[in-house]
Structures are given as structure tokens and as C-alpha cells.
Design a protein around this motif. Structure first.
Motif, PDB file in Angstrom:
ATOM      1  N   GLY A 114       0.810  -1.209   0.000  1.00  0.00           N
ATOM      2  CA  GLY A 114       0.000   0.000   0.000  1.00  0.00           C
ATOM      3  C   GLY A 114       0.846   1.262   0.000  1.00  0.00           C
ATOM      4  O   GLY A 114       2.075   1.214  -0.121  1.00  0.00           O
ATOM      5  N   SER A 115       0.160   2.394   0.116  1.00  0.00           N
ATOM      6  CA  SER A 115       0.816   3.699   0.112  1.00  0.00           C
ATOM      7  C   SER A 115       0.375   4.522   1.310  1.00  0.00           C
ATOM      8  O   SER A 115      -0.716   4.311   1.851  1.00  0.00           O
ATOM      9  CB  SER A 115       0.472   4.458  -1.177  1.00  0.00           C
ATOM     10  N   ARG A 125       1.082   8.730   2.905  1.00  0.00           N
ATOM     11  CA  ARG A 125       1.767  10.005   2.799  1.00  0.00           C
ATOM     12  C   ARG A 125       1.885  10.638   4.177  1.00  0.00           C
ATOM     13  O   ARG A 125       0.870  10.896   4.839  1.00  0.00           O
ATOM     14  CB  ARG A 125       1.062  10.980   1.853  1.00  0.00           C
ATOM     15  N   ARG A 181      10.571   4.026  -4.273  1.00  0.00           N
ATOM     16  CA  ARG A 181       9.389   3.814  -3.427  1.00  0.00           C
ATOM     17  C   ARG A 181       9.021   5.058  -2.606  1.00  0.00           C
ATOM     18  O   ARG A 181       7.855   5.357  -2.428  1.00  0.00           O
ATOM     19  CB  ARG A 181       9.608   2.638  -2.462  1.00  0.00           C
ATOM     20  N   GLN A 198       6.034  10.672   0.613  1.00  0.00           N
ATOM     21  CA  GLN A 198       5.140   9.721  -0.034  1.00  0.00           C
ATOM     22  C   GLN A 198       5.803   8.346  -0.010  1.00  0.00           C
ATOM     23  O   GLN A 198       6.902   8.189  -0.541  1.00  0.00           O
ATOM     24  CB  GLN A 198       4.853  10.142  -1.475  1.00  0.00           C
ATOM     25  N   ASN A 247       5.385   4.490  -1.111  1.00  0.00           N
ATOM     26  CA  ASN A 247       4.666   3.591  -2.008  1.00  0.00           C
ATOM     27  C   ASN A 247       5.200   2.173  -1.881  1.00  0.00           C
ATOM     28  O   ASN A 247       6.353   1.965  -1.510  1.00  0.00           O
ATOM     29  CB  ASN A 247       4.796   4.062  -3.449  1.00  0.00           C
ATOM     30  N   ASN A 248       4.348   1.230  -2.228  1.00  0.00           N
ATOM     31  CA  ASN A 248       4.746  -0.179  -2.183  1.00  0.00           C
ATOM     32  C   ASN A 248       5.449  -0.503  -0.868  1.00  0.00           C
ATOM     33  O   ASN A 248       6.549  -1.067  -0.849  1.00  0.00           O
ATOM     34  CB  ASN A 248       5.645  -0.515  -3.376  1.00  0.00           C
ATOM     35  N   VAL A 249       4.801  -0.149   0.212  1.00  0.00           N
ATOM     36  CA  VAL A 249       5.438  -0.302   1.525  1.00  0.00           C
ATOM     37  C   VAL A 249       5.634  -1.773   1.876  1.00  0.00           C
ATOM     38  O   VAL A 249       4.899  -2.659   1.406  1.00  0.00           O
ATOM     39  CB  VAL A 249       4.644   0.414   2.631  1.00  0.00           C
TER      40      VAL A 249
END
Length: 122
Positions: free
Chosen positions: A16-17, A19, A67, A82, A84-86
Motif C-alpha cells: 500500500g501507500s 503520505r 518507493r 510519499q 509507495n509499495n510499503v
């Protein structure tokens, strides 16, 4: 005196992402930089990203490159991370702060906020 307050942390699933936001005050943007680092329990601090307050150029450590993205809004006095692709290994407390040096062995934070917890779990 520079004051920083992070927000936006929470629980996110792998892949998931998220912020993160950091409200900055008392910071002189010109000729200074801001960055993010993290620390997980029992682990050493990891330096992640930095951004120039002068021209917005960013620096990203290799292990999060592709990422994590740092950005800033000088008018709003905000800096963002930000994510991403945690991954599960991204679980940590994340801090934003003023940096006086970044990259490799040059990382130096002179002030930082209280942090925000990010937990990556399914």
C-alpha cells in the motif's frame, strides 16, 4: 527556533501507500534543507530522503529509491514523504527534521519532530 510536527502515520498493508506530512515553523527555507529518517525498536536510525529548501532538489537513499518520494510546499511550510509499495520492514517511527548534511555518511539532523508511527502489516 525550528519546530516540526509530523502526521499521517498509521497502519497500512504491505504494497500500500501512505503520505506523511510535516508542518514546519521557524525554518529559513533559503540555503537550508529538510529530510526524513526513521527508527524501529532495537534498530539504528535510518536516513531516508532530503530536500533543498532553496530549489526543491531531492536526495533519496538507494534502499528506498523508487518507493519513497520527498516533496515540499514552501508557501504552506510543509514537507511530505510519499511512501509507495510499503513493506513490513518499513515499520518504524518516522521523523522529519532540518538537515545540515545528507547523503552517505554525511547525514546530520540538527532538529526534528516527535515522530509519527508507521506500521506495515496485513
Amino acid at each position: 527556533q525550528v519546530q516540526l510536527v509530523e502526521s499521517g502515520g498509521g497502519l497500512v498493508q504491505p504494497g500500500g501507500s501512505l503520505r506523511l506530512s510535516c508542518a514546519v515553523s521557524g525554518f529559513t527555507w533559503e540555503y537550508n534543507a529538510l529530510g526524513w529518517f526513521r527508527q524501529a525498536p532495537g534498530k539504528e536510525r535510518e536516513y531516508l530522503v532530503a530536500i533543498s529548501g532553496t530549489d526543491g532538489r531531492s536526495y533519496v537513499e538507494d534502499f528506498v529509491k523508487g518507493r519513497f518520494i520527498i516533496s515540499s510546499d514552501r508557501a504552506k511550510e510543509m514537507v511530505y514523504l510519499q511512501m509507495n509499495n510499503v513493506k513490513v520492514e518499513d515499520t518504524a517511527v518516522y521523523y522529519c527534521g532540518q538537515v545540515t548534511g545528507y547523503g552517505g555518511t554525511s547525514w546530520t539532523f540538527c532538529s526534528w519532530g516527535p515522530g509519527t508511527q508507521v506500521t506495515v502489516s496485513s
